[in-house]
Design a protein around this motif. Structure first.
Motif, short mmCIF file in Angstrom:
data_model
loop_
_atom_site.label_atom_id
_atom_site.label_comp_id
_atom_site.label_asym_id
_atom_site.label_seq_id
_atom_site.Cartn_x
_atom_site.Cartn_y
_atom_site.Cartn_z
N ILE A 94 0.86 -1.18 0.00
CA ILE A 94 0.00 0.00 0.00
C ILE A 94 0.89 1.22 0.00
N LYS A 95 0.45 2.26 -0.71
CA LYS A 95 1.20 3.51 -0.82
C LYS A 95 0.41 4.61 -0.11
N VAL A 117 4.71 -1.06 3.05
CA VAL A 117 4.13 0.28 3.03
C VAL A 117 5.15 1.23 2.43
N VAL A 118 4.71 1.98 1.42
CA VAL A 118 5.56 2.97 0.76
C VAL A 118 4.96 4.35 1.01
N ALA A 119 5.76 5.29 1.48
CA ALA A 119 5.33 6.67 1.67
C ALA A 119 5.76 7.47 0.45
N LEU A 142 -1.16 -0.68 10.19
CA LEU A 142 -2.11 -1.57 9.51
C LEU A 142 -1.38 -2.43 8.49
N GLY A 143 -0.48 -1.82 7.71
CA GLY A 143 0.26 -2.58 6.72
C GLY A 143 1.10 -3.67 7.35
N LYS A 144 1.77 -3.34 8.44
CA LYS A 144 2.59 -4.36 9.11
C LYS A 144 1.72 -5.51 9.62
N GLY A 191 8.11 3.80 11.66
CA GLY A 191 8.31 2.42 11.22
C GLY A 191 8.22 2.21 9.73
N CYS A 192 8.12 3.28 8.95
CA CYS A 192 8.06 3.13 7.50
C CYS A 192 9.44 2.78 6.96
#
Length: 881
Positions: A789-790, A823-825, A815-817, A841-842
């Motif tokens: 998810i981005k 997870v990509v910012a 949520l992604g973890k 944590g990203c």
């Protein structure tokens, strides 16, 4: 009237023509024989010229082959290239008949060869030596002797050339003496003397052949000239005899053939009124017989007319299947036929002696019938459409024809009427009219009738100062109903819309259907001030919006539909109807862009925007075929600044506006369907680049992210397109990342999940783009097979100053973890944003802080430099922005 006098006159005339006919036949036969002889003499001239051309061609081939051999052997000695020995042997084989002759063998041999070095294509499988061809050409023994002499000298010279070839073959690269010796053998005085001994006999042959063929041509030409003059003389003699025959024929006929034919034709048509003149001395001619015949026919015609009056009534009344009615001069019915009874319901005994007014329907007044009888008295006939009443009382239309019958004193004695029931024809005409001017589905006026009424409404403005208005309606999301429920349900909606529109306007206004889901409302006779007219048009538009927004009860259930309306007022009588329609269409598109379910009035700015949109659409279609699209790549990194992959972003290199970003053209591409072609191009180009990265060890690990549009994703063959692009490019499926938006997946969840499963089976990575901007992300995310998810950049850009954005980003990362997704910012632009994301944590990032989207050449040059800290890259990117 008998034909015997005519036969006697013709026999007497023919006795005088017999000698002339006999002589003319002999002359015609002689003329034919002379023409055949002339044709043969001309053929002899052509054959002599062909012989001369063939002789020149064969002699030139012997000379050319000798030159080709010299050129090939010298080229071999100078270069040592064995290809020239191959050519040398091929030329000898062709000349000696060991090899088929090539097509067009009339130029230097090496001119046949292309860049691939292939030998020329043979014209057939025939193998024949040059000398055999010369023997078959019809040369004299002396000419052949000279050609054989040239051939012997050429063969002798060939032995010397073979000797030079063997010297070069036996020498190595350092043995210059042998090569020089071979070169001397091909360029010394002895070689030139032998070469001249080949050309001298050929020149002698040319002189002998030229003299012989020229004499043959001249002899054949002289013979053709003599026969030509004989042909002319015989032709003149034949013309003279034909002239004599024509004179004899004219004397027998008593005039020209055209005159006799004209009189016979006139008599055949029954025209006996004009006399046929007979000249003095032609009393025994055919013309005199025709004059007698005319008098006899005229007498017979006068007798026939005596009985014609009685026959005319019967023939007029009963030689037809139409209803017939005969009245006397007082208009009393005296006779009817069977068709009359079938059409009117009245029998003969019921109408005899009565006036035809018993059939009157009451729809026509006395003046109508008075005009009929005035026309009959003046012109003798009348026809037209009239309504009558059947015996059972129903009224029907009929087509009636009335004709007067007069006696010799031109007094009317009878009236004859014929008629046919045209009820079915009138129904058919009405049906055709409806098909031509009304929509078959909604029964509303179609475009043709609309344009006619609009033209009338515009023309009225020259007499009336009031305004008119044109409302252009287009249903919102009608295509979705058609695609999901079927065209039958769509037709139900269109019929219901037509009924509601008709109820919203006055009876004098027009509601029309242009086609599809487009409707037009024409409002006429609005108030004169433009402001008042605009308010009146607005009231109607608002009424329509409210009416069409009410739910529709269709066969498949309840359906809600809205509409977008474009309005244009008109008062200028010179404005073309097409222009008004175009302006209303422009205003409607403005209503669409304004959020739909609304209306907009036309103004020039709308027209300019539409023209700009049309121009941009045309240029965008050309951009695909004209290779104006480009892919730029933006780096994706991990927390340590290491490059994980790239995202492919399309750009348009516009010929005038320069480099355009997707926001300038992707919305238009989505609307027009061009996005499908763009999407295929982006997918193929990105996969080609992914395949190119596999070659280099430093790029082999990179992933490639590609954005997918909604229309592209829901194509039935989309998975096949992805598979074909990866296979063709030689890329690895597990390194291709397809980015889908949550709104795209929500459109058809079941179809989307199935298609995503097929993509996962290929090994493709699936990433949800712009996560958090939808309405129900958390509720359906668990059902979708996403790998990544981005986080949307709108949240990332606010994490420093907006506590809500920071909480949302932190929640998305957790949520992604929890769900096992990467997870990509995206949209990271500052070092502070990067540090906050790391603390949350990203682990994966994308944005201008790491680099702007650049062509692949830029990233190749960057990869060759030492990697610097993220801060240095940020400073560079910020400066570029």
């Amino acid at each position: 009237m008998q034909l015997r006098p005519l036969v006697g006159k013709m026999r007497q005339g023919c006795q005088g023509w017999t000698p002339s006919f006999f002589v003319s036949g002999i002359l015609l036969l002689a003329l034919s024989i002379t023409f055949a002889m002339y044709a043969r003499s001309e053929k002899a001239v052509d054959d002599a010229n062909d012989q001369r051309h063939l002789s020149l061609k064969l002699a030139d081939e012997l000379r050319q082959s000798s030159d080709d051999l010299t050129r090939m052997v010298r080229s071999y000695v100078d270069t040592g290239n064995p290809i020239y020995i191959q050519y040398y042997q091929q030329i000898l084989d062709i000349r000696e008949g060991r090899r088929p002759r090539p097509e067009g063998y009339d130029r230097p041999y090496w001119d046949f060869f292309k860049l691939d070095g292939r030998p020329p294509r043979p014209d057939s499988g025939q193998r024949i030596s040059l000398m055999n061809l010369m023997m078959q050409a019809g040369f004299t023994q002396q000419e052949l002797h000279r050609l054989e002499e040239a051939k012997l000298h050429s063969d002798a010279l060939t032995q010397r050339e073979f000797a030079a070839i063997e010297l070069v073959r036996s020498a190595d690269s350092t043995d210059h003496a042998r090569i020089d010796q071979a070169r001397g053998m091909l360029f010394d005085q002895e070689y030139n003397r032998r070469k001249a001994s080949i050309m001298a006999p050929i020149d002698d042959f040319m002189v002998m052949m030229e003299a012989r063929t020229r004499q043959a041509v001249e002899s054949a030409a002289q013979r053709a000239t003599m026969i030509r003059w004989l042909f002319v003389f015989l032709g003149l003699a034949l013309m003279y005899m034909l002239w004599n025959i024509q004179g004899a024929l004219r004397k027998t006929l008593g005039g020209s053939v055209d005159e006799v034919h004209g009189h016979i034709t006139r008599l055949g048509r029954g025209d006996f009124s004009n006399d046929i003149p007979v000249r003095a001395g032609q009393e025994d001619s055919v013309m005199a017989w025709l004059a007698e015949t005319r008098l006899q026919l005229q007498q017979m015609e006068e007798k026939r007319k005596e009985n014609e009056q009685q026959l005319r009534i019967a023939a007029t009344a009963f030689e037809t299947q139409e209803g017939m009615m005969i009245t006397d001069a007082d208009r009393n019915i005296i006779r009817v036929n069977r068709a009359f009874t079938e059409i009117t319901g009245y029998g003969m005994e019921e109408v005899l002696g009565r006036n035809p007014s018993l059939l009157s329907s009451g729809r026509h007044d006395k003046d109508f019938f008075r005009e009929i009888y005035l026309t009959l008295g003046r012109e003798g006939h009348w026809q037209g459409e009239i309504f009558d009443r059947h015996k059972d009382g129903h009224i029907y239309p009929k087509w009636l024809s009335i004709t007067t019958v007069r006696d010799d004193s031109t007094q009317i004695t009878h009236y004859v009427g014929s008629f046919a029931d045209i009820t079915e024809r009138k129904a058919a005409e009405e049906k055709i009219l409806n098909l031509a001017f009304y929509d078959t589905l909604t029964a509303l006026p179609n475009r043709r009738l609309l344009m006619e009424r609009l033209g009338h409404a515009i023309a009225k403005r020259t007499r009336i100062a009031s305004h008119g208005a044109l409302l252009f309606l287009d249903l919102d999301n009608f295509k979705a109903l058609n695609d999901t429920q079927g065209h039958q349900v769509g037709d139900e909606l269109l019929v219901e819309v037509a009924g509601r529109l008709t109820a919203c306007v006055r009876e004098a206004d027009t509601v029309a259907r242009l086609g599809g889901d487009e409707f037009i409302v024409l409002l006429d006779d609005l108030d004169e001030p433009g402001e008042h007219a605009a308010i009146q048009a607005q009231v109607v538009a608002e009424k329509i919006l409210v009416s069409l927004n009410r739910p529709y009860l269709l066969s498949t259930g309840q359906f809600h539909c809205s509409t977008s309306i474009g309005i244009v007022l008109f008062v200028d009588p010179t404005t073309p109807p097409d222009t008004l329609l175009s302006r209303a269409d422009t205003a409607m598109y403005a209503a669409k862009k304004g959020g739909k379910n609304t209306f907009r009035f036309f103004d020039p700015a709308m027209q300019h925007a539409l023209e700009h949109r049309t121009e941009l659409e045309s240029a965008l279609r050309q951009a695909i075929t004209g290779e104006q699209l480009r892919l730029h790549y933006q780096v994706q990194t991990d927390a340590l600044g290491r490059t994980l992959g790239m995202e492919a972003l399309v750009r348009w290199q516009h010929p005038r506006q320069g480099l355009l970003v997707p926001g300038n053209f992707i919305p238009l591409a989505e609307e027009t369907g061009i996005i499908l072609d763009i999407g295929r191009w982006v997918l193929k180009t990105a996969c080609d680049q992914l395949g190119a990265w596999q070659v280099r060890s430093e790029t082999r690990h990179l992933t490639m992210a590609v954005n997918v549009s909604t229309r592209q994703f829901y194509q039935t063959d989309f998975v096949a397109q992805v598979k074909a692009a990866i296979t063709t490019a030689g890329g690895v499926p597990t390194q291709l990342k397809l980015e889908l938006t949550e709104s795209m997946v929500l459109q058809d969840m079941d179809n989307a999940i199935a298609k995503m499963g097929e993509l996962k089976a290929l090994g493709v990575i699936l990433s949800m783009d712009d996560f958090g901007t939808g309405y129900s992300s958390l509720s359906y995310l668990k059902n979708l097979p996403f790998d990544q998810i981005k986080i949307d950049k709108s949240f990332v850009q606010g994490i420093e100053s907006n506590r809500s954005d920071a909480l949302i980003v932190h929640s998305i990362i957790n949520l992604g973890k929890t769900m096992g997704m990467h997870v990509v910012a995206e949209g990271v632009e500052t070092a502070a944003q990067l540090e906050l994301l790391k603390e949350m944590g990203c682990t994966e990032f994308q944005g201008y802080y790491f680099g702007k989207p650049r062509p692949v050449e830029h990233w190749r040059s960057e990869s060759s430099r030492p990697a610097g800290p993220p801060a240095s890259r940020h400073n560079s990117a910020a400066h570029q922005r």
